[in-house]
Design an enzyme around this catalytic site. Structure first.
Site, PDB file in Angstrom:
ATOM      1  N   GLY A  44       0.817  -1.278   0.026  1.00  0.00           N
ATOM      2  CA  GLY A  44      -0.058   0.133  -0.195  1.00  0.00           C
ATOM      3  C   GLY A  44       0.725   1.228  -0.062  1.00  0.00           C
ATOM      4  O   GLY A  44       0.660   2.278  -0.840  1.00  0.00           O
ATOM      5  N   CYS A  45       2.046   1.417   0.633  1.00  0.00           N
ATOM      6  CA  CYS A  45       2.888   2.442   1.061  1.00  0.00           C
ATOM      7  C   CYS A  45       3.627   2.540  -0.480  1.00  0.00           C
ATOM      8  O   CYS A  45       3.875   3.759  -0.860  1.00  0.00           O
ATOM      9  CB  CYS A  45       3.709   2.397   1.869  1.00  0.00           C
TER      10      CYS A  45
END
Length: 156
Positions: A44-45
């Protein structure tokens, strides 16, 4: 502590991937996208950072600077930047002091385990240094475009 829209953004100074200590006040006179994320190199990051990378020029066009903050050390930020060609600064908040200032250091649950960590959040700070918009519990998909649209419509 938590921050509120309309108040002055809490000031801080953190080490950045460029080897310098960066203070928020250095960017007075520019719009600032201050985004907090949990961890370098996670799916996600990485998606979020690459979305900011892909829109970097558009943010520059509206006089906005992107600053990413996570508890990762500078060395890990440097690897993350090198791997994904990120054109903006990542700041190391290893003691989560800035995350606490902004109210994004939270109790999290994952697979039945509780732990303290960053709640993915973004703050837009205007040229005078005031918080004008915040997103908490950010969902990555479409978020960067939403932040850019906000700046275009309200601050550009």
């Amino acid at each position: 502590m938590t921050v509120e829209i309309g108040q002055a953004a809490p000031q801080f100074k953190l080490p950045a991937n460029n080897g310098e200590m960066i203070s928020l006040s250095e960017f007075q006179g520019k719009n600032i996208v201050l985004y907090f994320y949990p961890k370098d190199m996670t799916p996600g990051c990485t998606t979020q950072a690459c979305d900011f990378r892909d829109h970097h020029e558009s943010f520059s066009d509206v006089d906005a600077v992107i600053l990413g903050v996570s508890p990762d050390p500078v060395e890990r930020h440097t690897k993350f930047i090198d791997k994904h060609g990120l054109p903006f600064l990542l700041l190391a908040d290893e003691n989560h002091e800035v995350a606490e200032l902004y109210g994004v250091w939270k109790l999290k649950k994952n697979f039945g385990k509780e732990y303290m960590g960053i709640e993915r959040s973004t703050f837009i700070i205007d040229k005078e240094g005031k918080i004008v918009k915040e997103w908490r519990k950010v969902k990555v998909k479409g978020h960067v475009e939403e932040a850019l649209s906000y700046i275009r419509e309200n601050l550009a």
